[in-house]
Design a protein around this motif. Structure first.
Motif, PDB file in Angstrom:
ATOM      1  N   ARG A 141       0.824  -1.211   0.000  1.00 34.56           N
ATOM      2  CA  ARG A 141       0.000   0.000   0.000  1.00 34.56           C
ATOM      3  C   ARG A 141       0.862   1.267   0.000  1.00 34.56           C
ATOM      4  N   ASP A 142       2.158   1.094  -0.282  1.00 28.20           N
ATOM      5  CA  ASP A 142       3.122   2.192  -0.369  1.00 28.20           C
ATOM      6  C   ASP A 142       3.280   2.972   0.929  1.00 28.20           C
ATOM      7  N   ASP A 143       3.110   2.301   2.045  1.00 28.65           N
ATOM      8  CA  ASP A 143       3.371   2.912   3.350  1.00 28.65           C
ATOM      9  C   ASP A 143       4.807   2.548   3.718  1.00 28.65           C
ATOM     10  N   LEU A 144       5.739   3.300   3.130  1.00 29.10           N
ATOM     11  CA  LEU A 144       7.163   2.967   3.262  1.00 29.10           C
ATOM     12  C   LEU A 144       7.661   3.062   4.687  1.00 29.10           C
TER      13      LEU A 144
ATOM     14  N   SER B  74      13.819   3.131   0.223  1.00 28.94           N
ATOM     15  CA  SER B  74      12.756   3.864  -0.465  1.00 28.94           C
ATOM     16  C   SER B  74      12.169   4.964   0.399  1.00 28.94           C
ATOM     17  N   SER B  75      12.239   4.776   1.712  1.00 24.97           N
ATOM     18  CA  SER B  75      11.719   5.807   2.615  1.00 24.97           C
ATOM     19  C   SER B  75      12.732   6.929   2.835  1.00 24.97           C
TER      20      SER B  75
ATOM     21  N   SER C  54      12.352  -1.203   1.596  1.00 27.15           N
ATOM     22  CA  SER C  54      11.476  -0.251   2.280  1.00 27.15           C
ATOM     23  C   SER C  54      12.256   0.869   2.969  1.00 27.15           C
TER      24      SER C  54
END
Length: 140
Positions: free
Chosen positions: A71-74, A108-109, A105
């Motif tokens: 859900r792209d919640d990095l 990416s964050s 993750s």
């Protein structure tokens, strides 16, 4: 000795609850396994039961981290994957996949410091494994 028995009973109860509640409750259930692992270590019981509590926590946190990444919640994926990695011994079978997830993750964050440490750990673990070496090269 009473603390050990209580810990074993709590873990048995958690296993029963885990089968019924897994889904949106992975993180809450994993927290209890993390705490069981921590308490057992504090009591000097770094044995197979302690490792099993860590493995169970890591498995649940891995599922939750995968969902967060989907859900792209990095930020959540990064935190959950780091917690899962911290629960496992260096020789755990699932550590490689968690390191890949953690690298993806965390980097990416935007957390290059933590990400760099995870990439280093992945690179060390990847020796002789072409697939993991490719992931480590990709993240480096």
């Amino acid at each position: 000795m009473g603390e050990k028995r209580l810990g074993h009973r709590a873990a048995a109860g958690q296993r029963a609850a885990e089968r019924e509640l897994v889904g949106e409750f992975e993180v809450a259930i994993a927290y209890h396994f993390e705490q069981a692992q921590l308490y057992r270590r504090q009591l000097g019981d770094d044995d197979a039961s302690t490792a099993e509590a860590g493995r169970r926590a890591a498995d649940l946190l891995h599922v939750a981290a995968d969902r967060a990444l989907e859900r792209d919640d990095l930020s959540a994926a990064a935190g959950l994957s780091r917690r899962a990695i911290d629960c496992l011994a260096d020789d755990a079978a699932s550590l490689s996949e968690l390191l890949v997830l953690g690298c993806e993750s965390v980097l990416s964050s935007g957390d290059a410091t933590t990400g760099g440490a995870l990439v280093k750990r992945l690179s060390e673990r990847a020796l002789g494994d072409a697939r993991l070496e490719a992931w480590a090269t990709c993240f480096a």
